[in-house]
Design a protein around this motif. Structure first.
Motif, mmCIF file in Angstrom:
data_model
loop_
_atom_site.group_PDB
_atom_site.id
_atom_site.type_symbol
_atom_site.label_atom_id
_atom_site.label_comp_id
_atom_site.label_asym_id
_atom_site.label_seq_id
_atom_site.Cartn_x
_atom_site.Cartn_y
_atom_site.Cartn_z
ATOM 1 N N MET A 1 0.671 -1.066 -0.016
ATOM 2 C CA MET A 1 0.043 -0.001 -0.180
ATOM 3 C C MET A 1 0.960 1.128 -0.032
ATOM 4 S SD MET A 1 -1.003 -0.202 4.037
ATOM 5 C CE MET A 1 -0.789 -1.959 4.071
ATOM 6 N N PRO A 2 0.197 2.368 -0.416
ATOM 7 C CA PRO A 2 1.099 3.550 -0.331
ATOM 8 C C PRO A 2 1.544 3.752 1.133
ATOM 9 C CG PRO A 2 -1.071 4.157 -1.292
ATOM 10 C CD PRO A 2 -1.237 2.672 -0.742
ATOM 11 N N LYS A 3 2.827 4.552 1.352
ATOM 12 C CA LYS A 3 3.478 4.670 2.411
ATOM 13 C C LYS A 3 2.620 5.401 3.451
ATOM 14 C CE LYS A 3 7.709 6.281 4.475
ATOM 15 N NZ LYS A 3 8.859 5.453 4.603
ATOM 16 N N GLU A 4 2.162 6.290 2.957
ATOM 17 C CA GLU A 4 1.309 7.088 3.822
ATOM 18 C C GLU A 4 -0.120 6.393 4.406
ATOM 19 O OE1 GLU A 4 0.235 8.108 -0.166
ATOM 20 O OE2 GLU A 4 2.071 8.333 0.870
ATOM 21 N N HIS A 5 -0.179 5.324 3.953
ATOM 22 C CA HIS A 5 -1.288 4.533 4.664
ATOM 23 C C HIS A 5 -0.681 3.452 5.884
ATOM 24 C CE1 HIS A 5 -4.539 6.066 2.323
ATOM 25 N NE2 HIS A 5 -3.607 6.113 1.368
ATOM 26 N N GLN A 6 0.460 3.194 5.872
ATOM 27 C CA GLN A 6 1.359 2.286 6.480
ATOM 28 C C GLN A 6 1.635 2.655 8.081
ATOM 29 O OE1 GLN A 6 4.975 1.103 4.167
ATOM 30 N NE2 GLN A 6 3.943 0.960 2.509
#
Length: 120
Positions: free
Chosen positions: A102-107
């Motif tokens: 997933m995109p880094k900002e959702h991790q």
């Protein structure tokens, strides 16, 4: 290029205000903005879909008005991403590790760190 192959990303990516970026593998892990075509393929490179499915899906987004050079353009995009090792092909589906899924900002940062170290 075998269109029945699955494709998956090898880079952590980010989506910032509709722009897809990837992080360099080596320090300092700079954020690299991608043009829209490259970014779209990176977003879709989840290891669960074939290249043919990618080609069909992106073509469907044109709602029947597919550009004349569409196949040449998407083929070139795929080749560039393979050559740069941003995506890899596989004969079978591939499950992405947490830090690529997933995109880094959702991790979750702790889970990302464990995933990168291979302890997740």
């Amino acid at each position: 290029m075998e269109l029945s192959n699955y494709f998956y990303r090898t880079l952590i990516y980010s989506e910032v205000k509709g722009q897809v970026h990837v992080y360099e593998k080596l320090p300092p892990h700079s954020l690299i903005p991608l043009d829209p075509w490259l970014g779209r393929v990176i977003q879709l490179a989840d290891g669960q879909h074939t290249l043919q499915e990618l080609i069909d899906y992106v073509a469907s987004q044109y709602q029947g008005d597919i550009p004349e050079n569409y196949l040449k353009t998407i083929g070139s995009v795929i080749e560039r991403l393979i050559e740069s090792e941003a995506i890899v092909l596989s004969e079978t589906p591939h499950t992405l590790p947490y830090h690529l899924a997933m995109p880094k900002e959702h991790q979750d940062p702790a889970m990302t760190e464990r995933s990168i170290k291979g302890t997740a």
